[in-house]
Scaffold this active site. Structure first.
Site, mmCIF file in Angstrom:
data_model
loop_
_atom_site.group_PDB
_atom_site.id
_atom_site.type_symbol
_atom_site.label_atom_id
_atom_site.label_comp_id
_atom_site.label_asym_id
_atom_site.label_seq_id
_atom_site.Cartn_x
_atom_site.Cartn_y
_atom_site.Cartn_z
ATOM 1 C CG HIS A 111 60.194 -30.153 33.572
ATOM 2 N ND1 HIS A 111 61.394 -29.669 34.025
ATOM 3 C CD2 HIS A 111 59.304 -29.998 34.581
ATOM 4 C CE1 HIS A 111 61.243 -29.229 35.270
ATOM 5 N NE2 HIS A 111 59.984 -29.418 35.632
ATOM 6 N NE ARG A 117 56.082 -30.127 35.662
ATOM 7 C CZ ARG A 117 55.551 -31.213 36.181
ATOM 8 N NH1 ARG A 117 54.753 -31.959 35.453
ATOM 9 N NH2 ARG A 117 55.825 -31.561 37.420
ATOM 10 C CE LYS A 122 53.358 -28.028 38.914
ATOM 11 N NZ LYS A 122 53.904 -29.366 39.083
ATOM 12 C CG ASP A 149 62.021 -23.748 41.548
ATOM 13 O OD1 ASP A 149 63.016 -23.148 41.984
ATOM 14 O OD2 ASP A 149 61.818 -24.958 41.724
ATOM 15 C CB CYS A 208 66.374 -24.362 40.385
ATOM 16 S SG CYS A 208 64.888 -25.301 40.039
ATOM 17 C CE1 TYR A 209 62.551 -26.206 36.718
ATOM 18 C CE2 TYR A 209 60.790 -24.980 37.812
ATOM 19 C CZ TYR A 209 61.396 -26.190 37.477
ATOM 20 O OH TYR A 209 60.843 -27.363 37.901
ATOM 21 C CG ASP A 238 60.998 -23.136 44.696
ATOM 22 O OD1 ASP A 238 60.421 -22.196 44.155
ATOM 23 O OD2 ASP A 238 60.507 -24.280 44.760
ATOM 24 C CG ASP A 281 67.931 -26.345 48.121
ATOM 25 O OD1 ASP A 281 68.624 -26.154 47.104
ATOM 26 O OD2 ASP A 281 66.690 -26.400 48.094
ATOM 27 C CG HIS A 328 66.559 -24.192 44.879
ATOM 28 N ND1 HIS A 328 66.223 -25.381 45.464
ATOM 29 C CD2 HIS A 328 65.681 -23.992 43.873
ATOM 30 C CE1 HIS A 328 65.167 -25.888 44.840
ATOM 31 N NE2 HIS A 328 64.812 -25.066 43.869
HETATM 32 C C1 LIG Z 1 71.850 -32.398 34.469
HETATM 33 C C2 LIG Z 1 70.626 -32.808 35.195
HETATM 34 C C3 LIG Z 1 70.667 -34.065 35.952
HETATM 35 C C4 LIG Z 1 69.541 -32.020 35.110
HETATM 36 C C5 LIG Z 1 68.306 -32.147 35.872
HETATM 37 C C6 LIG Z 1 67.260 -31.360 35.177
HETATM 38 C C7 LIG Z 1 66.023 -31.146 36.003
HETATM 39 C C8 LIG Z 1 66.009 -30.023 36.975
HETATM 40 C C9 LIG Z 1 64.967 -31.901 35.807
HETATM 41 C C10 LIG Z 1 63.719 -31.636 36.519
HETATM 42 C C11 LIG Z 1 62.903 -32.882 36.676
HETATM 43 C C12 LIG Z 1 61.430 -32.620 36.992
HETATM 44 C C13 LIG Z 1 60.413 -33.284 36.163
HETATM 45 C C14 LIG Z 1 61.084 -31.828 37.964
HETATM 46 C C15 LIG Z 1 59.649 -31.541 38.271
HETATM 47 O O1 LIG Z 1 59.554 -31.375 39.590
HETATM 48 P P1 LIG Z 1 58.279 -30.659 40.216
HETATM 49 O O2 LIG Z 1 57.023 -31.254 39.689
HETATM 50 O O3 LIG Z 1 58.483 -30.680 41.688
HETATM 51 O O4 LIG Z 1 58.494 -29.179 39.722
HETATM 52 P P2 LIG Z 1 57.613 -28.225 38.766
HETATM 53 O O5 LIG Z 1 56.292 -28.054 39.431
HETATM 54 O O6 LIG Z 1 58.399 -26.956 38.760
HETATM 55 O O7 LIG Z 1 57.541 -28.871 37.417
HETATM 56 ZN ZN LIG Z 2 63.765 -25.581 42.092
#
Ligand SMILES: CC(C)=CCC/C(C)=C/CC/C(C)=C/COP(=O)(O)OP(=O)(O)O
Ligand SMILES: [Zn+2]
Length: 436
Positions: A232, A275, A278, A281, A283-284, A335, A342, A345
């Site tokens: 991820h 990942r 998916k 977003d 934030c990525y 996002d 928020d 983001h």
């Molecule tokens: C420094 C620090 C603490 C960093 C954090 C890093 C970070 C953003 C980790 C993400 C964790 C995670 C598995 C999100 C999936 O959420 P989801 O399933 O809602 O999102 P997705 O569908 O985009 O994978």
């Molecule tokens: Zn996000």
């Protein structure tokens, strides 16, 4: 379940014999549709197409949104009561990137808040009386470094911070998020980032740390939270940035890592997913986008020239996604169009935007004068490669690709915590920049 009705969708997405798509494929189609709508004013189908140059980062509105959060902090933010240092960091870093000078009243309030939540046994919890956690410790150290005054730096008790970080360090090189908490690769990054900034890195803290992260690289090439789980972008950035601080990115399989990272950019949306399979977003833009400067350094070390990154990641596409689809008209970033804004983001969309505008390079030639943590100072902008999509006024301040605070704030913090040694490195970097 939804019924497919478009020829091109049938070609792109999985469907069964009855032409039925899964919920997640339908979410993908709906997301694409909403992004197509966001881009519509800039396309040829529009009655009066606008040039991309008209894409504007609404800086003032974002500043107002971020500042507004502070006045409302007592009311609707109770859900973030265990994340006060995060809120401080997201607010301060967003303002800093937007080039808005941190108001004195906010600096005073952040210093006092963080003073109250430093644990007597070291590190910072989420709020007063809460147990120290490495993620909130990372956020607190970054927030104080952004304020960048002696008073802010002096909040951190480096002796107890060192004890706290050693208390979460495991024999296999991993870090738990808190004493008795879960192990994951965020812990490695948060611990090493806070220790690097405050100059408390020791051989005991770093022992086996790189080997643990290497065990988190999956068959796909990205990095998972711990060995055996799905790769991820959140964990990939953390693992990679931690390896960079350790000087050990060589421990990863570069080919699969490059392929996984390059595959996270969405062809229609321009933004990144976190990942495989998916949704995009905003934030990525940072968690995935932040991989590329470090990956660029790895590819360069492996003999590729600097231009190689242009083939790995489309900076225009990412910026267009952030500007057209992630900005709310009333301020703040999000996002995707169907989501609300928020602070998290807003901070990470802006961090990703800054990194994609300013191509950061590592000054390999200066490595010898910057031992240990100080080599984190050797990132500078490759000015010829600056790329600002839309209005030239969209340009943001420059963020550090590993520590994610402004590069000038990194320099200032290093001058405070490393003293003369940092001064010498900074002088050399400056001379080198003038020579270029
Ligand atoms: C420094 C620090 C603490 C960093 C954090 C890093 C970070 C953003 C980790 C993400 C964790 C995670 C598995 C999100 C999936 O959420 P989801 O399933 O809602 O999102 P997705 O569908 O985009 O994978
Ligand atoms: Zn996000």
């Amino acid at each position: 379940m939804g019924v497919l009705n478009r020829e091109e969708d049938l070609k792109t997405y999985g469907y069964n014999d009855d032409g039925i798509v899964t919920d997640s494929s339908e979410d993908q189609l709906k997301t694409e549709e909403s992004i197509r709508r966001a881009f519509f004013p800039y396309t040829q189908e529009s009655p009066m197409p606008l040039p991309i140059a008209r894409l504007e980062l609404r800086k003032l509105r974002h500043v107002k949104y971020v500042l507004g959060v502070i006045d409302k902090a007592g009311t609707h933010l109770t859900a973030l009561d265990a994340s006060k240092p995060w809120l401080c960091y997201w607010i301060l870093h967003a303002l800093d990137l937007l080039g808005y000078r941190i108001p004195e009243r906010i600096a005073v309030r952040v210093i006092s808040t963080l003073q109250h939540i430093q644990s007597p046994t070291g590190g910072f919890g989420g709020g007063p009386g809460q147990q120290a956690h490495v993620a909130t410790t990372y956020a607190a150290v970054n927030a104080l470094a952004i304020i960048g005054t002696k008073e802010a730096y002096d909040v951190i008790n480096r002796e107890t911070l060192k004890d706290f970080l050693m208390s979460v360090k495991q024999k296999d090189g991993s870090f738990t998020m808190m004493v008795g908490g879960e192990v994951d690769v965020r812990g490695s990054y948060c611990a090493l980032s806070a220790a690097t900034i405050t100059n408390i890195v020791t051989p005991e803290l770093t022992a086996n740390a790189a080997e643990f992260i290497a065990r988190c690289q999956t068959y796909e090439g990205g990095i998972g939270g711990f060995p055996g789980v799905e790769a991820h972008a959140g964990y990939t950035f953390c693992g990679l940035a931690a390896l960079e601080l350790l000087g050990r990115t060589d421990i990863l399989d570069l080919d699969t890592f490059t392929k996984w990272s390059a595959s996270r950019q969405m062809s229609m949306e321009g933004g990144f997913q976190g990942r495989t399979n998916k949704l995009v977003d905003g934030c990525y833009a940072f968690w995935t986008g932040g991989i590329f400067p470090i990956l660029g350094k790895m590819l360069e070390t492996a003999g590729q020239d600097q231009e190689v990154l242009d083939f790995v990641y489309d900076r225009d596409g990412l910026q267009e996604y952030l500007l057209a689809a992630c900005q709310s008209k009333t301020g703040g970033l999000r996002d995707k169009p169907s989501k609300s804004v928020d602070h998290y983001h807003t901070c990470y969309c802006l961090s990703g935007l800054s990194l994609s505008q300013h191509q950061m390079s590592f000054r390999h030639e200066l490595k010898d004068i910057a031992p240990g943590g100080l080599s984190a100072l050797l990132w500078t902008e490759n000015y010829d490669k600056r790329k600002v999509v839309g209005s030239p006024s969209n340009v943001l301040e420059i963020t550090h690709p590993v520590l994610n605070i402004r590069v000038d704030k990194v320099r200032k913090a290093f001058l405070h915590y490393y003293g003369k040694a940092a001064e010498d490195v900074i002088e050399e970097v400056d001379i080198e920049i003038i020579r270029c």
